[in-house]
Scaffold this active site. Structure first.
Site, PDB file in Angstrom:
ATOM      1  N   LYS A 150       0.257   4.683   6.948  1.00  0.00           N
ATOM      2  CA  LYS A 150      -0.310   5.481   5.857  1.00  0.00           C
ATOM      3  C   LYS A 150       0.269   6.893   5.919  1.00  0.00           C
ATOM      4  O   LYS A 150       0.866   7.305   6.903  1.00  0.00           O
ATOM      5  CB  LYS A 150      -1.843   5.560   5.955  1.00  0.00           C
ATOM      6  CG  LYS A 150      -2.571   4.228   5.971  1.00  0.00           C
ATOM      7  CD  LYS A 150      -2.441   3.464   4.665  1.00  0.00           C
ATOM      8  CE  LYS A 150      -3.109   2.097   4.755  1.00  0.00           C
ATOM      9  NZ  LYS A 150      -2.811   1.246   3.573  1.00  0.00           N
ATOM     10  N   SER A 203       0.803  -1.226   0.000  1.00  0.00           N
ATOM     11  CA  SER A 203       0.000   0.000   0.000  1.00  0.00           C
ATOM     12  C   SER A 203       0.840   1.283   0.000  1.00  0.00           C
ATOM     13  O   SER A 203       0.355   2.329  -0.433  1.00  0.00           O
ATOM     14  CB  SER A 203      -0.954   0.018   1.190  1.00  0.00           C
ATOM     15  OG  SER A 203      -0.255   0.168   2.410  1.00  0.00           O
TER      16      SER A 203
END
Length: 322
Positions: free
Chosen positions: A200, A134
């Site tokens: 993230k 990701s």
């Protein structure tokens, strides 16, 4: 997950205190009692040591220990304990005293290591291993990094109380956080993410309005230019369809259930939503292959563990994280 490490160290410490008390009252003088105590002590010491080792080397990310490692660890500890049991069968009182002294020394080492590791991980630095694509190409699968847990303030163990914030959490920061799920039954991105640590990049902070149209990000109504660290796939974008009930959309998003209704549509089209105060909007740099705030909602401040700081392995990728 450092709480588990602290609890393991406490168990080992408590067992050691109980042993010292039994020794003081001459409860371990019986050869039979001593043999079983020695067996139980070896099982506990070895299992605690193996757990601490696997936990720290695994990055402390909360991922379950693999069945193979768990089985090998248990078998190894039982084997050593059984060997120790039979080795103490014919031990003289002097030999039993030496065995007990050695056991206590190992126990002190194990629980001290557990306390030190949990203290460091609570307040300063935690290891973390990248489990997915990701954040590619900024962070690759298998990258091992250090998380600066002091950057956004110290957290009092077992609470959400923080103090001594050195810098605010701002757009562009790469953060490591506990997934925002309070229920193990909550399903996001095809599975339960309860208890897992995620990494993230912060895209928006409390009060910001976020929207995605055809894969293009907008914050507070302004188009956000693509950054060098962003990665996109050559795919056909799903057409944007305006939402009729934005209040309901916002509520479902804040309840971390939006992906259960919209699925992969959220990859290309999302919002608009307003990030609640003391919450953050995180996205992966690999925008088309990231399970992030588009799918499961805002990140509460209390869930944020720290700032991704430094890649220490593999050797050819050692660098500061930006």
């Amino acid at each position: 997950m450092e709480q588990r490490l602290f609890i393991v160290a406490c168990i080992m410490y408590a067992f050691t205190l109980c042993t010292l008390r039994l020794k003081k009252h001459n409860k371990l003088s019986s050869p039979k009692v001593f043999r079983w105590w020695h067996f139980a002590y070896l099982v506990l010491i070895l299992n605690c040591a193996i757990y601490i080792l696997l936990f720290v080397m695994g990055g402390g990310s909360g991922e379950a220990i693999s069945p193979v490692k768990l089985t090998l660890g248990v078998v190894a500890s039982l084997g050593c304990a059984i060997w120790g049991y039979f080795g103490s069968v014919k031990a003289t009182p002097e030999q039993r005293e030496k065995l007990m002294k050695k056991d206590l020394e190992w126990a002190n080492t194990v629980y001290f290591a557990g306390f030190v590791a949990s203290f460091v991980m609570f307040f300063f630095i935690q290891a973390f291993k990248i489990p997915s694509e990701s954040m590619q190409d900024t962070l690759l699968v298998g990258d091992q990094l250090f998380v600066n847990k002091a950057a956004y303030g110290f957290r009092i163990p077992l609470t959400d109380i923080r103090f001594g914030q050195f810098q605010p959490i701002k757009t562009g920061d790469i953060i490591v956080f506990r997934f925002p799920a309070k229920d193990k039954k909550q399903i996001n991105c095809g599975d339960s993410q309860y208890g897992r640590d995620f990494v993230k990049r912060v895209i928006a902070v409390g009060g910001d309005r976020v929207e995605v149209k055809g894969g293009q990000l907008y914050v507070n109504g302004e188009k956000v230019p693509h950054q060098p660290y962003e990665r996109y796939e050559q795919v056909d974008r799903l057409p944007f369809e305006p939402e009729e009930d934005l209040d309901l959309y916002q509520q479902v998003w804040e309840n971390h259930q939006l992906d259960n209704y919209y699925g992969m549509y959220l990859r290309d089209n999302f919002g608009p939503v307003t990030v609640p105060e003391n919450h953050y909007f995180g996205m992966g740099d690999n925008r088309d292959n990231s399970c992030d705030s588009r799918f499961w909602g805002p990140i509460p401040r209390e869930n944020i563990k720290g700032k991704a700081w430094f890649i220490h392995w593999p050797f050819d990728r050692i660098r500061l994280i930006k």
